[in-house]
Design an enzyme around this catalytic site. Sequence first.
Site, PDB file in Angstrom:
ATOM      1  N   SER A  20      48.879 108.053  57.294  1.00 17.79           N
ATOM      2  CA  SER A  20      49.083 107.506  55.954  1.00 17.79           C
ATOM      3  C   SER A  20      47.717 107.432  55.286  1.00 17.79           C
ATOM      4  O   SER A  20      47.001 108.426  55.231  1.00 17.79           O
ATOM      5  CB  SER A  20      49.786 106.145  56.032  1.00 17.79           C
ATOM      6  OG  SER A  20      50.132 105.686  54.749  1.00 17.79           O
ATOM      7  N   HIS A  47      52.160 110.244  54.510  1.00 22.04           N
ATOM      8  CA  HIS A  47      52.752 109.517  53.395  1.00 22.04           C
ATOM      9  C   HIS A  47      52.140 109.972  52.073  1.00 22.04           C
ATOM     10  O   HIS A  47      50.916 109.968  51.919  1.00 22.04           O
ATOM     11  CB  HIS A  47      52.519 108.013  53.556  1.00 22.04           C
ATOM     12  CG  HIS A  47      53.254 107.421  54.711  1.00 22.04           C
ATOM     13  ND1 HIS A  47      52.916 106.203  55.256  1.00 22.04           N
ATOM     14  CD2 HIS A  47      54.317 107.863  55.429  1.00 22.04           C
ATOM     15  CE1 HIS A  47      53.736 105.925  56.248  1.00 22.04           C
ATOM     16  NE2 HIS A  47      54.589 106.917  56.379  1.00 22.04           N
ATOM     17  N   ASP A 140      54.642 102.127  60.069  1.00 16.81           N
ATOM     18  CA  ASP A 140      55.427 103.317  60.337  1.00 16.81           C
ATOM     19  C   ASP A 140      54.778 104.116  61.469  1.00 16.81           C
ATOM     20  O   ASP A 140      53.564 104.265  61.527  1.00 16.81           O
ATOM     21  CB  ASP A 140      55.494 104.168  59.057  1.00 16.81           C
ATOM     22  CG  ASP A 140      56.491 105.302  59.139  1.00 16.81           C
ATOM     23  OD1 ASP A 140      57.392 105.243  60.001  1.00 16.81           O
ATOM     24  OD2 ASP A 140      56.369 106.240  58.339  1.00 16.81           O
TER      25      ASP A 140
END
Length: 197
Positions: A20, A47, A140
């Site tokens: 991310s 992401h 995540d």
Amino acid sequence: MRSLPADFAFAADAVAIGASAGGIDALSIILGGLQAPLAAAVVVVLHLPEQHESRLVPLFAHRLAVPVREARPHAPVEPGAVYFAPPGYHLLVEAERSFSLSCDEPVLFSRPSIDVLFESAAEAYGPTLAGIVLTGANEDGARGLAAVKARGGLTAVQDPAEALHTTMPLAAIREADPRFVLPLAGLRSLLHTVAHR
């Protein structure tokens, strides 16, 4: 483990990588130097804002000496290439080792979700999957990495001490107890070892 043993070996059919915030720089390091032919497919979720077109494929295609593609629904997951998840969809690997996309709700505010990719890939590949979690500002990937471990796959996490954002690697360490916690240089060596065999 905090270092890669000199005799380390692992035969991966696929490597799933999740990142991310700070992920582009981290991916540039660990993917750098990959050479054709690869024995494994490398599948990446990074992401990205859903409303923006992804520029990851052209960005990395100029940097890498292996094919770089955006994952497409129903396309086979072929060894030898690096695949990026498209923005706005969850990326899954089906049992027959092809890609599918889902518009299901975001997971931990993220779509594509690292957890979704890792969990589906763990089902498809079992002990021939390697999962790597990099820098990021949410959790995540932690649950997904635990699924990779439960299916006998190889698990690795970026050392939080050098991650731009520590939330994601710390969560993955806490939930998945990965085999390796390594700096990017170590993850690069691990990836090259398992992808080139």
